[in-house]
Design a protein around this motif. Structure first.
Motif, PDB file in Angstrom:
ATOM      1  N   ALA A 201       0.700  -1.051  -0.007  1.00 49.63           N
ATOM      2  CA  ALA A 201       0.160  -0.017  -0.172  1.00 49.63           C
ATOM      3  C   ALA A 201       0.828   1.317   0.046  1.00 49.63           C
ATOM      4  CB  ALA A 201      -0.956  -0.005   1.294  1.00 49.63           C
ATOM      5  N   GLY A 202       2.124   1.475   0.574  1.00 47.18           N
ATOM      6  CA  GLY A 202       3.081   2.422   0.773  1.00 47.18           C
ATOM      7  C   GLY A 202       2.398   3.525   1.465  1.00 47.18           C
ATOM      8  N   THR A 203       2.880   4.655   1.302  1.00 45.85           N
ATOM      9  CA  THR A 203       2.572   5.715   1.927  1.00 45.85           C
ATOM     10  C   THR A 203       1.932   7.170   1.158  1.00 45.85           C
ATOM     11  OG1 THR A 203       4.738   6.656   1.865  1.00 45.85           O
ATOM     12  CG2 THR A 203       4.359   5.395   3.728  1.00 45.85           C
ATOM     13  N   ARG A 204       1.739   7.033   0.007  1.00 51.11           N
ATOM     14  CA  ARG A 204       1.091   8.014  -0.982  1.00 51.11           C
ATOM     15  C   ARG A 204      -0.299   7.538  -1.401  1.00 51.11           C
ATOM     16  NH1 ARG A 204       4.850  11.550  -2.475  1.00 51.11           N
ATOM     17  NH2 ARG A 204       3.459  12.274  -4.215  1.00 51.11           N
ATOM     18  N   ALA A 205      -1.132   8.572  -1.417  1.00 48.20           N
ATOM     19  CA  ALA A 205      -2.434   8.409  -1.965  1.00 48.20           C
ATOM     20  C   ALA A 205      -2.400   8.727  -3.581  1.00 48.20           C
ATOM     21  CB  ALA A 205      -3.342   9.520  -1.275  1.00 48.20           C
ATOM     22  N   LEU A 206      -3.311   7.770  -4.169  1.00 52.34           N
ATOM     23  CA  LEU A 206      -3.353   8.103  -5.562  1.00 52.34           C
ATOM     24  C   LEU A 206      -4.798   8.351  -6.000  1.00 52.34           C
ATOM     25  CD1 LEU A 206      -1.603   4.611  -6.513  1.00 52.34           C
ATOM     26  CD2 LEU A 206      -0.559   7.072  -6.419  1.00 52.34           C
ATOM     27  N   LEU A 207      -4.812   9.510  -6.645  1.00 53.88           N
ATOM     28  CA  LEU A 207      -5.988  10.109  -7.129  1.00 53.88           C
ATOM     29  C   LEU A 207      -6.214   9.933  -8.793  1.00 53.88           C
ATOM     30  CD1 LEU A 207      -5.824  11.505  -4.301  1.00 53.88           C
ATOM     31  CD2 LEU A 207      -7.452  13.070  -5.041  1.00 53.88           C
ATOM     32  N   HIS A 208      -7.093   8.935  -9.311  1.00 56.70           N
ATOM     33  CA  HIS A 208      -7.262   8.753 -10.789  1.00 56.70           C
ATOM     34  C   HIS A 208      -8.618   9.774 -11.052  1.00 56.70           C
ATOM     35  CE1 HIS A 208      -4.500   5.408 -10.884  1.00 56.70           C
ATOM     36  NE2 HIS A 208      -4.750   5.249  -9.610  1.00 56.70           N
ATOM     37  N   LEU A 214     -14.045   9.276 -11.077  1.00 56.97           N
ATOM     38  CA  LEU A 214     -13.030   9.373  -9.964  1.00 56.97           C
ATOM     39  C   LEU A 214     -12.771   7.672  -9.512  1.00 56.97           C
ATOM     40  CD1 LEU A 214     -10.860  10.965  -8.154  1.00 56.97           C
ATOM     41  CD2 LEU A 214     -12.914  10.885  -6.377  1.00 56.97           C
ATOM     42  N   VAL A 215     -11.267   7.478  -9.065  1.00 61.55           N
ATOM     43  CA  VAL A 215     -10.955   6.303  -8.646  1.00 61.55           C
ATOM     44  C   VAL A 215      -9.843   6.780  -7.582  1.00 61.55           C
ATOM     45  CG1 VAL A 215      -9.864   3.879  -8.571  1.00 61.55           C
ATOM     46  CG2 VAL A 215     -11.414   4.813 -10.272  1.00 61.55           C
ATOM     47  N   GLU A 216     -10.208   6.787  -6.166  1.00 60.35           N
ATOM     48  CA  GLU A 216      -9.278   6.855  -5.247  1.00 60.35           C
ATOM     49  C   GLU A 216      -8.719   5.919  -4.433  1.00 60.35           C
ATOM     50  OE1 GLU A 216     -10.900  11.365  -3.475  1.00 60.35           O
ATOM     51  OE2 GLU A 216     -11.395   9.596  -2.226  1.00 60.35           O
ATOM     52  N   SER A 217      -7.365   5.785  -4.084  1.00 61.06           N
ATOM     53  CA  SER A 217      -6.523   4.640  -3.379  1.00 61.06           C
ATOM     54  C   SER A 217      -5.647   5.318  -2.480  1.00 61.06           C
ATOM     55  CB  SER A 217      -5.889   4.070  -4.797  1.00 61.06           C
ATOM     56  OG  SER A 217      -4.919   3.208  -4.001  1.00 61.06           O
ATOM     57  N   PHE A 218      -6.071   4.728  -1.031  1.00 65.13           N
ATOM     58  CA  PHE A 218      -5.657   5.229  -0.011  1.00 65.13           C
ATOM     59  C   PHE A 218      -4.863   4.344   0.820  1.00 65.13           C
ATOM     60  CE2 PHE A 218      -8.949   8.547  -0.727  1.00 65.13           C
ATOM     61  CZ  PHE A 218      -8.124   9.653  -0.814  1.00 65.13           C
ATOM     62  N   ARG A 225      -5.527  -1.127   1.931  1.00 65.62           N
ATOM     63  CA  ARG A 225      -5.797  -0.062   1.188  1.00 65.62           C
ATOM     64  C   ARG A 225      -7.362   0.248   1.149  1.00 65.62           C
ATOM     65  NH1 ARG A 225      -2.934   2.271  -2.696  1.00 65.62           N
ATOM     66  NH2 ARG A 225      -1.337   0.676  -2.671  1.00 65.62           N
ATOM     67  N   ARG A 226      -7.689   1.487   1.070  1.00 63.17           N
ATOM     68  CA  ARG A 226      -9.082   2.009   0.749  1.00 63.17           C
ATOM     69  C   ARG A 226      -9.168   2.291  -0.747  1.00 63.17           C
ATOM     70  NH1 ARG A 226     -12.476   5.311   4.531  1.00 63.17           N
ATOM     71  NH2 ARG A 226     -12.983   3.388   5.524  1.00 63.17           N
ATOM     72  N   TRP A 227     -10.238   1.727  -1.409  1.00 55.77           N
ATOM     73  CA  TRP A 227     -10.665   2.019  -2.539  1.00 55.77           C
ATOM     74  C   TRP A 227     -11.781   2.961  -2.624  1.00 55.77           C
ATOM     75  CZ3 TRP A 227      -7.420   1.249  -6.973  1.00 55.77           C
ATOM     76  CH2 TRP A 227      -6.524   0.533  -6.880  1.00 55.77           C
ATOM     77  N   VAL A 228     -12.014   3.999  -3.540  1.00 52.14           N
ATOM     78  CA  VAL A 228     -13.067   4.583  -3.539  1.00 52.14           C
ATOM     79  C   VAL A 228     -13.438   5.049  -5.175  1.00 52.14           C
ATOM     80  CG1 VAL A 228     -14.549   6.771  -2.768  1.00 52.14           C
ATOM     81  CG2 VAL A 228     -12.747   5.837  -1.436  1.00 52.14           C
ATOM     82  N   LEU A 229     -14.545   4.375  -5.521  1.00 51.26           N
ATOM     83  CA  LEU A 229     -14.910   4.709  -6.876  1.00 51.26           C
ATOM     84  C   LEU A 229     -16.047   5.492  -7.123  1.00 51.26           C
ATOM     85  CD1 LEU A 229     -14.810   3.047  -9.835  1.00 51.26           C
ATOM     86  CD2 LEU A 229     -16.593   1.720  -9.027  1.00 51.26           C
ATOM     87  N   ARG A 230     -16.189   6.457  -7.915  1.00 49.30           N
ATOM     88  CA  ARG A 230     -17.340   7.291  -8.261  1.00 49.30           C
ATOM     89  C   ARG A 230     -18.172   6.490  -9.220  1.00 49.30           C
ATOM     90  NH1 ARG A 230     -17.947  13.709  -9.208  1.00 49.30           N
ATOM     91  NH2 ARG A 230     -20.009  13.788 -10.159  1.00 49.30           N
ATOM     92  N   GLY A 231     -19.424   6.301  -8.297  1.00 48.54           N
ATOM     93  CA  GLY A 231     -20.497   5.458  -9.110  1.00 48.54           C
ATOM     94  C   GLY A 231     -21.135   4.370  -8.090  1.00 48.54           C
ATOM     95  N   ASP A 232     -22.186   3.756  -8.452  1.00 50.72           N
ATOM     96  CA  ASP A 232     -22.501   2.650  -7.550  1.00 50.72           C
ATOM     97  C   ASP A 232     -22.351   1.309  -7.765  1.00 50.72           C
ATOM     98  OD1 ASP A 232     -24.388   1.278  -5.807  1.00 50.72           O
ATOM     99  OD2 ASP A 232     -26.191   2.197  -6.166  1.00 50.72           O
ATOM    100  N   ARG A 233     -21.390   0.695  -7.043  1.00 50.70           N
ATOM    101  CA  ARG A 233     -21.165  -0.723  -7.226  1.00 50.70           C
ATOM    102  C   ARG A 233     -21.457  -1.596  -5.936  1.00 50.70           C
ATOM    103  NH1 ARG A 233     -20.910   1.316 -11.333  1.00 50.70           N
ATOM    104  NH2 ARG A 233     -19.546   1.182 -13.307  1.00 50.70           N
ATOM    105  N   ASP A 234     -22.444  -1.091  -5.230  1.00 56.61           N
ATOM    106  CA  ASP A 234     -22.804  -1.836  -3.874  1.00 56.61           C
ATOM    107  C   ASP A 234     -22.832  -3.051  -3.730  1.00 56.61           C
ATOM    108  OD1 ASP A 234     -23.373  -0.842  -1.369  1.00 56.61           O
ATOM    109  OD2 ASP A 234     -25.484  -1.685  -1.553  1.00 56.61           O
ATOM    110  N   GLY A 235     -22.011  -3.698  -3.068  1.00 58.36           N
ATOM    111  CA  GLY A 235     -21.948  -5.164  -2.725  1.00 58.36           C
ATOM    112  C   GLY A 235     -21.805  -6.190  -3.458  1.00 58.36           C
ATOM    113  N   VAL A 236     -21.056  -5.663  -4.714  1.00 54.78           N
ATOM    114  CA  VAL A 236     -20.676  -6.640  -5.862  1.00 54.78           C
ATOM    115  C   VAL A 236     -19.058  -6.318  -6.135  1.00 54.78           C
ATOM    116  CG1 VAL A 236     -20.858  -7.596  -8.091  1.00 54.78           C
ATOM    117  CG2 VAL A 236     -22.843  -6.577  -6.851  1.00 54.78           C
ATOM    118  N   ALA A 237     -18.177  -7.371  -5.597  1.00 55.89           N
ATOM    119  CA  ALA A 237     -16.888  -7.272  -5.821  1.00 55.89           C
ATOM    120  C   ALA A 237     -16.407  -7.212  -7.311  1.00 55.89           C
ATOM    121  CB  ALA A 237     -16.509  -8.396  -5.198  1.00 55.89           C
TER     122      ALA A 237
END
Length: 382
Positions: A201-208, A214-218, A225-237
């Motif tokens: 995971a490292g020590t830097r945030a990535l913002l795509h 948007l895709v955020e990676s913290f 690691r935390r992934w944040v995705l703009r849009g609704d993909r609730d409950g489905v890996a």
């Protein structure tokens, strides 16, 4: 200096100096700040157990300053992962790299640990301040003091206090009952979040900031690691993993049994945050989009300011919280403007708008503006 309250001598003996409704991270910090100054404070929290959800994770320098004032910053530094900076990317290219100097680094702590550390600090200051399973049902300002009706293990009763602080969150029922208003502000979108194991995971945030959104990676403590995705993909890996891979061009390591959670990033602000001896605090006063990680930190700044205002009012026999009422909306406006900008940078875009956005991001990360941009991202000036 405010004039003494002429009715002070007629006030009854009160149960407490301050009653706080809601034991989230902001209400807990306020209680710590008050208790360490010898102010009699209690928190009414309807939940009995710990909140295990991990929502807010970033602690910005102003938030850390507030934790320092409460004597708990060292505990947070010990457990936190320190972000050294962040990179903004689009279509496989790095558009900007921002470095956080050692004194301005963002600390990452899962919110359940934030709750635990603040509870421990409050328990050390006052073993009886936190009252779990205590539900506030009504608030009545009597002018000289406030009555709070609560349901607890011993049944329904009334508590009296010099001040009541409402810190019961975005959906505050008391804010609505007291007619303090709730206005929508710019910035609203659905996002989906997922925390996974990631030894690299490292020590830097990535913002795509990609054409499809948007895709955020913290990075998180404990090699996660935390992934944040703009849009609704609730409950489905699978759907979440596919959307991330299509946007950033690489396949993220997301297990099939992962359960991403959708949430609405929105912004609101109360029309007034003080009514008589009752004050709104944190998310009850303003909803800040979590894109940018400002909400909890702004609540902590508010808690620091409110603790100071209450301390002065109690010392001088006043009910004056006007300075707090002036400063909170001002800071909220600035934070919400920044959050709306961050959300716009992560919206889907094509053609000329996409090229213009990429050029703006490059400019903000350039040598003349990079230091200023890093200060903006870490909540400088609020």
């Amino acid at each position: 200096m405010p004039d003494p309250d002429p009715l002070l001598d007629l006030a009854p003996v009160l149960d407490h100096d301050v009653v706080v409704v809601g034991a989230g991270p902001v209400g807990l910090l306020l209680a710590c700040l008050l208790a360490q100054d010898g102010i009699d404070v209690v928190i009414c929290e309807r939940r009995r157990g710990e909140d295990r959800r991990s929502r807010a994770i970033g602690i910005h320098p102003p938030g850390l300053d507030a934790l320092e004032h409460a004597g708990v910053a060292t505990a947070f530094r010990t457990e936190a992962l320190a972000l050294h900076g962040g990179d903004v990317l689009s279509r496989g290219r790095v558009l900007a790299s921002l470095d956080f100097p050692e004194g301005r680094r963002v600390l990452v702590v899962p919110q359940q640990r934030t709750h635990a550390l603040l509870r421990e600090r409050l328990g050390a200051l006052s073993a009886t301040a936190l009252r779990s399973g205590c539900t506030a049902r009504g608030i009545r300002d009597e002018g000289r003091f406030v009555r709070v009706t609560v349901d607890a293990d011993q049944g329904r009763r009334e508590l009296t206090a010099a001040f009541v602080v409402i810190a019961d969150g975005v959906h505050s029922g008391f804010r609505r009952e007291l007619g303090m208003g709730w206005d929508r502000r710019p910035g609203r979108a659905v996002h989906t979040m997922l925390d996974v194991d990631d030894p690299a995971a490292g020590t830097r945030a990535l913002l795509h900031c990609e054409p499809d959104g948007l895709v955020e990676s913290f990075p998180l403590p404990g090699a996660r690691r935390r992934w944040v995705l703009r849009g609704d993909r609730d409950g489905v890996a699978e759907g979440f993993r596919t959307a991330v891979a299509e946007r950033i061009g690489t396949d993220p390591d997301i297990p099939d049994d992962a359960r991403p959670t959708a949430f609405v990033a929105a912004q609101h602000r109360a029309r007034t945050v003080v009514r008589g001896r009752t004050a709104l605090l944190g998310d009850a006063a303003h909803e800040i989009s979590p894109i940018g990680g400002q909400g909890m930190n702004l609540g902590w700044l508010d808690a620091d300011r409110l603790a100071s205002a209450i301390r002065i009012a109690l010392t001088h026999g006043s009910s004056d919280l006007r300075e707090y009422a002036r400063r909170v909306p001002r800071s909220a406006r600035a934070a919400q403007a920044r959050a709306a900008f961050y959300m716009a940078m992560g919206a889907p875009a094509r053609g000329l708008p996409l090229h213009a956005r990429e050029a703006l991001i490059r400019a903000l990360g350039s040598a003349p503006l990079g230091e200023w941009s890093a200060g903006l991202v870490t909540m400088g000036g609020l």
